[in-house]
Scaffold this active site. Structure first.
Site, short mmCIF file in Angstrom:
data_model
loop_
_atom_site.label_atom_id
_atom_site.label_comp_id
_atom_site.label_asym_id
_atom_site.label_seq_id
_atom_site.Cartn_x
_atom_site.Cartn_y
_atom_site.Cartn_z
N ASP A 18 -13.76 -1.34 3.06
CA ASP A 18 -12.82 -1.46 4.19
C ASP A 18 -13.54 -0.89 5.42
OD1 ASP A 18 -10.86 -0.91 6.11
OD2 ASP A 18 -9.38 -0.11 4.75
N ASP A 28 -7.12 3.14 -3.15
CA ASP A 28 -7.83 3.24 -1.88
C ASP A 28 -8.06 4.72 -1.57
OD1 ASP A 28 -8.87 3.02 0.66
OD2 ASP A 28 -7.12 2.04 1.55
N GLY A 76 -4.30 -4.15 6.38
CA GLY A 76 -3.41 -3.94 7.53
C GLY A 76 -3.53 -2.53 8.04
N LYS A 91 -1.02 -0.99 -4.42
CA LYS A 91 -2.21 -0.20 -4.07
C LYS A 91 -1.77 1.24 -3.89
CE LYS A 91 -4.69 0.20 0.34
NZ LYS A 91 -5.38 -0.59 1.40
N GLU A 134 -11.07 0.87 -3.43
CA GLU A 134 -11.37 0.61 -2.02
C GLU A 134 -11.97 1.84 -1.35
OE1 GLU A 134 -7.86 -0.96 -0.15
OE2 GLU A 134 -8.62 -0.66 1.87
N LYS A 155 -2.85 5.04 -2.68
CA LYS A 155 -3.81 5.90 -1.98
C LYS A 155 -4.21 7.03 -2.92
CE LYS A 155 -3.88 3.95 2.13
NZ LYS A 155 -5.14 3.46 2.74
N SER A 208 0.87 -1.17 0.00
CA SER A 208 0.00 0.00 0.00
C SER A 208 0.91 1.23 0.00
CB SER A 208 -0.87 -0.04 1.26
OG SER A 208 -1.57 1.17 1.41
N LYS A 214 -9.72 -6.60 7.83
CA LYS A 214 -8.64 -6.25 8.76
C LYS A 214 -8.98 -6.83 10.12
CE LYS A 214 -7.29 -1.89 6.63
NZ LYS A 214 -7.40 -0.42 6.68
O1 OSB Z 1 -7.15 2.04 4.50
O2 OSB Z 1 -6.01 0.29 4.24
C1 OSB Z 1 -6.14 1.41 4.74
C2 OSB Z 1 -3.00 2.29 6.74
C3 OSB Z 1 -3.54 3.07 7.73
C4 OSB Z 1 -4.88 3.34 7.71
C5 OSB Z 1 -5.71 2.81 6.72
C6 OSB Z 1 -5.17 1.99 5.74
C7 OSB Z 1 -3.79 1.77 5.73
C8 OSB Z 1 -3.09 1.02 4.69
C9 OSB Z 1 -1.79 0.37 5.04
O3 OSB Z 1 -3.45 1.00 3.55
C10 OSB Z 1 -1.87 -1.10 5.01
C11 OSB Z 1 -0.64 -1.73 5.63
O4 OSB Z 1 0.36 -1.82 4.91
O5 OSB Z 1 -0.67 -2.12 6.81
MG MG Z 2 -8.33 0.94 3.15
#
Ligand code: OSB
Ligand code: MG
Length: 370
Positions: free
Chosen positions: A238, A188, A290, A161, A213, A163, A135, A262
């Site tokens: 999510d 995401d 995660g 992924k 996402e 953001k 991510s 998660k």
């Molecule tokens: O939305 O998946 C998410 C991290 C912090 C808050 C929200 C998210 C995330 C990640 C990181 O996308 C996922 C990871 O590598 O643990």
């Molecule tokens: Mg997410």
């Protein structure tokens, strides 16, 4: 089993590189490590809540409050034979999934260790390795995103992924897709859009994304159904999914075609498995999300992702993506984009007390009988 003692510690680890989403920017993380002592066996869990209420309503402080003032008193000294019974002890506690996950995972670990079995076996996992993606946060330039993509593809990760947020979406995704035509790619939004943005979101259909996402509000499944009907790209939820019931309702409404499970968000491994089961029975793909977990929570994620329905690569990457030195041994690392499922008892990794102590900001010990 009977929990004799619960130790809580707020532990701060610096991040290797800052991480920015549509809602927050972090250069270190404060997670609560939970250690239970039950029938003389130790178990560890992690409460990986963000410190601010920008991803979901919980924060590190609300987790501390719920663990310290409700979950610990409701479970200390009480007998339980299964995780279902343990969770029944605090059924009255609504919401607060991150706080519940910290205690629940520690109890799974203690239960598995007391039986000398790896946690994934207790859960019913079938995979010997879990597929790992990364991510990638929002950066100051597309070139900085390219550098990250290059680096993690070279390390063997299976999917990327990105953001996204209003103003950091269609152009960025277009340029990444042009440069990496064949890479499994998804985005995401962390709930940064509304239905007014449907035209922007529809443009993302051009980029052969695996999924988009949580584009809309953190507590919505109705507008997501409207959006899914307008998009070819699968919507993945999510933030909106906290339970197997939430998953069932979202799927019945066609609010999504995939779910990011998660362990941290849904209150622990039991509910994560229930969500998996609902999706698996309907042929809906799931993957393991995660919250930048330290090694304790990361090991729990790996165990969860060993269930058969986790058919998409998850966000559970090697801890070296985030931390110089994690709090467990051996370190959790990905090789060729896969993390081996650990075969030691319980979580299969050992917390290192000296490292935890070095990074602890606050600690408390609660015992049965006062
Ligand atoms: O939305 O998946 C998410 C991290 C912090 C808050 C929200 C998210 C995330 C990640 C990181 O996308 C996922 C990871 O590598 O643990
Ligand atoms: Mg997410």
């Amino acid at each position: 089993m009977r929990i004799e003692q619960i130790d809580l510690a707020v532990v701060r680890l610096p991040l290797v590189r800052p991480f920015q989403t549509s809602s927050s920017r972090k250069d270190h993380l404060d997670h609560i490590l939970v250690r239970v002592l039950a029938d003389g066996v130790e178990g560890w869990g992690e409460c990986a809540s963000p410190s601010d209420p920008f991803y979901c309503p919980e924060t590190t402080e609300t987790c501390w409050h719920i663990l310290h003032d409700f979950l610990a008193p409701m479970t200390l000294g009480k007998p339980w034979e299964s995780i279902e019974e343990l969770v029944g002890l605090y059924r009255k506690v609504k919401g607060n999934g991150f706080a519940r996950a910290g205690l629940e995972t520690a109890c799974w670990d203690a239960l598995a260790r007391s039986r000398g079995e790896p946690l994934h076996r207790l859960l019913g996992g079938t995979r010997t390795e879990v597929l790992s993606g990364v991510s990638l946060g929002i950066e100051s330039s597309v070139e900085a995103v390219f550098a990250n993509v290059d680096r993690f593809l070279a390390e063997g990760y299976r999917r990327i992924k990105l953001k996204i947020a209003p103003g950091w979406d269609v152009d960025v995704v277009r340029r990444v897709r042009e440069r990496y035509p064949d890479v499994p790619l998804q985005v995401d939004a962390n709930s940064a859009y509304t239905l007014d943005d449907v035209d922007v979101l529809k443009k993302l259909d051009d980029f052969d994304l695996l999924l988009i996402e949580q584009p809309l509000a953190h507590d919505d499944i109705i507008d997501h159904a409207t959006l899914q009907a307008a998009l070819r790209t699968p919507v993945c939820l999510d933030e909106s999914i906290h339970s197997a019931d939430d998953a069932r309702k979202a799927l019945d409404l066609n609010a999504c075609r995939a779910i990011n499970i998660k362990v941290s968000r849904v209150g622990g491994l039991l509910e994560a498995r229930r969500i998996h089961d609902v999706c698996h029975a309907r042929g809906v793909p799931v993957w393991c999300g995660g919250m930048h977990e330290f090694g304790v929570g990361r090991a729990a994620n790996v165990a969860a992702a060993s269930l058969p329905g986790y058919s998409l690569p998850g966000d559970v990457s090697g801890s070296d993506k985030y931390y110089h030195e994690d709090v467990v041994e051996p370190p959790i690392l990905a090789t060729n984009g896969a993390i081996a499922v650990f075969d030691g008892p319980g979580l299969g990794v050992e917390p290192v007390p000296d490292r935890i102590r070095k990074h602890t900001l606050r600690a408390a010990t609660l015992r049965a009988d006062g």
